[in-house]
Design a protein around this motif. Sequence first.
Motif, PDB file in Angstrom:
ATOM      1  N   PHE A   3       3.265 -10.401  -2.225  1.00  0.00           N
ATOM      2  CA  PHE A   3       3.506 -10.494  -3.682  1.00  0.00           C
ATOM      3  C   PHE A   3       2.548 -11.134  -4.363  1.00  0.00           C
ATOM      4  O   PHE A   3       2.178 -10.651  -5.484  1.00  0.00           O
ATOM      5  CB  PHE A   3       5.199 -11.056  -3.718  1.00  0.00           C
ATOM      6  N   SER A   4       2.270 -12.390  -4.057  1.00  0.00           N
ATOM      7  CA  SER A   4       1.344 -13.154  -4.844  1.00  0.00           C
ATOM      8  C   SER A   4       0.040 -12.630  -4.991  1.00  0.00           C
ATOM      9  O   SER A   4      -0.534 -12.539  -6.050  1.00  0.00           O
ATOM     10  CB  SER A   4       0.879 -14.735  -3.950  1.00  0.00           C
ATOM     11  N   GLU A   5      -0.290 -12.208  -3.784  1.00  0.00           N
ATOM     12  CA  GLU A   5      -1.824 -11.507  -3.955  1.00  0.00           C
ATOM     13  C   GLU A   5      -1.916 -10.265  -4.775  1.00  0.00           C
ATOM     14  O   GLU A   5      -2.814 -10.002  -5.601  1.00  0.00           O
ATOM     15  CB  GLU A   5      -2.229 -11.120  -2.457  1.00  0.00           C
ATOM     16  N   TYR A   6      -0.706  -9.433  -4.744  1.00  0.00           N
ATOM     17  CA  TYR A   6      -0.442  -8.264  -5.517  1.00  0.00           C
ATOM     18  C   TYR A   6      -0.391  -8.670  -7.055  1.00  0.00           C
ATOM     19  O   TYR A   6      -1.243  -8.178  -7.736  1.00  0.00           O
ATOM     20  CB  TYR A   6       0.683  -7.540  -5.546  1.00  0.00           C
ATOM     21  N   MET A   7       0.298  -9.632  -7.514  1.00  0.00           N
ATOM     22  CA  MET A   7       0.248  -9.983  -8.984  1.00  0.00           C
ATOM     23  C   MET A   7      -0.886 -10.457  -9.211  1.00  0.00           C
ATOM     24  O   MET A   7      -1.322 -10.575 -10.587  1.00  0.00           O
ATOM     25  CB  MET A   7       1.468 -11.054  -8.728  1.00  0.00           C
ATOM     26  N   ASN A   8      -1.863 -10.922  -8.482  1.00  0.00           N
ATOM     27  CA  ASN A   8      -2.968 -11.811  -8.776  1.00  0.00           C
ATOM     28  C   ASN A   8      -4.055 -10.643  -8.955  1.00  0.00           C
ATOM     29  O   ASN A   8      -5.112 -10.862  -9.555  1.00  0.00           O
ATOM     30  CB  ASN A   8      -3.429 -12.817  -8.012  1.00  0.00           C
ATOM     31  N   THR A   9      -3.818  -9.568  -8.554  1.00  0.00           N
ATOM     32  CA  THR A   9      -4.692  -8.463  -9.036  1.00  0.00           C
ATOM     33  C   THR A   9      -4.484  -7.754 -10.351  1.00  0.00           C
ATOM     34  O   THR A   9      -5.358  -6.708 -10.752  1.00  0.00           O
ATOM     35  CB  THR A   9      -4.452  -7.372  -7.586  1.00  0.00           C
ATOM     36  N   LEU A  10      -3.508  -8.094 -10.832  1.00  0.00           N
ATOM     37  CA  LEU A  10      -3.268  -7.512 -12.251  1.00  0.00           C
ATOM     38  C   LEU A  10      -3.457  -8.462 -13.291  1.00  0.00           C
ATOM     39  O   LEU A  10      -2.666  -8.618 -14.359  1.00  0.00           O
ATOM     40  CB  LEU A  10      -1.507  -7.227 -12.166  1.00  0.00           C
ATOM     41  N   PRO A  11      -4.783  -8.938 -13.559  1.00  0.00           N
ATOM     42  CA  PRO A  11      -5.225  -9.897 -14.758  1.00  0.00           C
ATOM     43  C   PRO A  11      -4.446  -9.500 -15.950  1.00  0.00           C
ATOM     44  O   PRO A  11      -4.211 -10.206 -16.726  1.00  0.00           O
ATOM     45  CB  PRO A  11      -6.644  -9.971 -14.495  1.00  0.00           C
ATOM     46  N   VAL A  53      10.619  -2.333  -8.653  1.00  0.00           N
ATOM     47  CA  VAL A  53       9.777  -2.830 -10.054  1.00  0.00           C
ATOM     48  C   VAL A  53       8.356  -2.356  -9.748  1.00  0.00           C
ATOM     49  O   VAL A  53       7.644  -1.702 -10.618  1.00  0.00           O
ATOM     50  CB  VAL A  53      10.043  -4.056 -10.784  1.00  0.00           C
ATOM     51  N   LEU A  54       7.718  -3.163  -8.709  1.00  0.00           N
ATOM     52  CA  LEU A  54       6.248  -2.870  -8.473  1.00  0.00           C
ATOM     53  C   LEU A  54       5.659  -1.702  -7.805  1.00  0.00           C
ATOM     54  O   LEU A  54       4.761  -1.240  -7.403  1.00  0.00           O
ATOM     55  CB  LEU A  54       5.927  -4.163  -7.741  1.00  0.00           C
ATOM     56  N   ASN A  55       7.068  -0.819  -7.209  1.00  0.00           N
ATOM     57  CA  ASN A  55       6.733   0.360  -6.626  1.00  0.00           C
ATOM     58  C   ASN A  55       5.981  -0.020  -5.200  1.00  0.00           C
ATOM     59  O   ASN A  55       5.075   0.617  -5.083  1.00  0.00           O
ATOM     60  CB  ASN A  55       6.067   1.385  -7.360  1.00  0.00           C
ATOM     61  N   LYS A  56       6.389  -0.944  -4.587  1.00  0.00           N
ATOM     62  CA  LYS A  56       5.714  -1.405  -3.278  1.00  0.00           C
ATOM     63  C   LYS A  56       6.741  -1.546  -2.153  1.00  0.00           C
ATOM     64  O   LYS A  56       7.779  -1.831  -2.344  1.00  0.00           O
ATOM     65  CB  LYS A  56       4.992  -2.885  -3.580  1.00  0.00           C
ATOM     66  N   ASP A  57       6.525  -1.773  -1.099  1.00  0.00           N
ATOM     67  CA  ASP A  57       7.401  -2.069   0.271  1.00  0.00           C
ATOM     68  C   ASP A  57       7.608  -3.263   0.255  1.00  0.00           C
ATOM     69  O   ASP A  57       6.731  -4.088   0.091  1.00  0.00           O
ATOM     70  CB  ASP A  57       6.510  -1.384   1.376  1.00  0.00           C
ATOM     71  N   GLU A  58       9.069  -3.625   0.279  1.00  0.00           N
ATOM     72  CA  GLU A  58       9.293  -5.133   0.309  1.00  0.00           C
ATOM     73  C   GLU A  58       8.792  -5.859   1.495  1.00  0.00           C
ATOM     74  O   GLU A  58       8.300  -7.028   1.493  1.00  0.00           O
ATOM     75  CB  GLU A  58      10.895  -5.329   0.548  1.00  0.00           C
ATOM     76  N   LYS A  59       8.578  -4.959   2.683  1.00  0.00           N
ATOM     77  CA  LYS A  59       8.227  -5.970   3.841  1.00  0.00           C
ATOM     78  C   LYS A  59       6.588  -6.104   3.625  1.00  0.00           C
ATOM     79  O   LYS A  59       6.138  -6.973   4.356  1.00  0.00           O
ATOM     80  CB  LYS A  59       8.252  -5.050   5.009  1.00  0.00           C
TER      81      LYS A  59
END
Length: 71
Positions: A3-11, A53-59
């Motif tokens: 989650f943290s890594e993904y959010m940080n790819t969205l500057p 919301v992020l359309n990603k797998d929770e795991k």
Amino acid sequence: MTFSEYMNTLPDLKKEAIEKLSKECCVTTTTVYRWISGEIIPDALKRKTIAGVLNKDEKELFPKLNNNGMH
């Protein structure tokens, strides 16, 4: 990608995504920032909402958690 890594790819879209997560999970944006930093972990229902919301797998977003939400 966590989650943290993904959010940080969205500057450019990060603020929009944080606001959307805040609204969908009925929490403040401060809480979402705390989730991103790893300071706190969202509960199981919120993790499911975040994944949707992020359309990603929770795991994938929360790989260190098992089914009951424990480390």
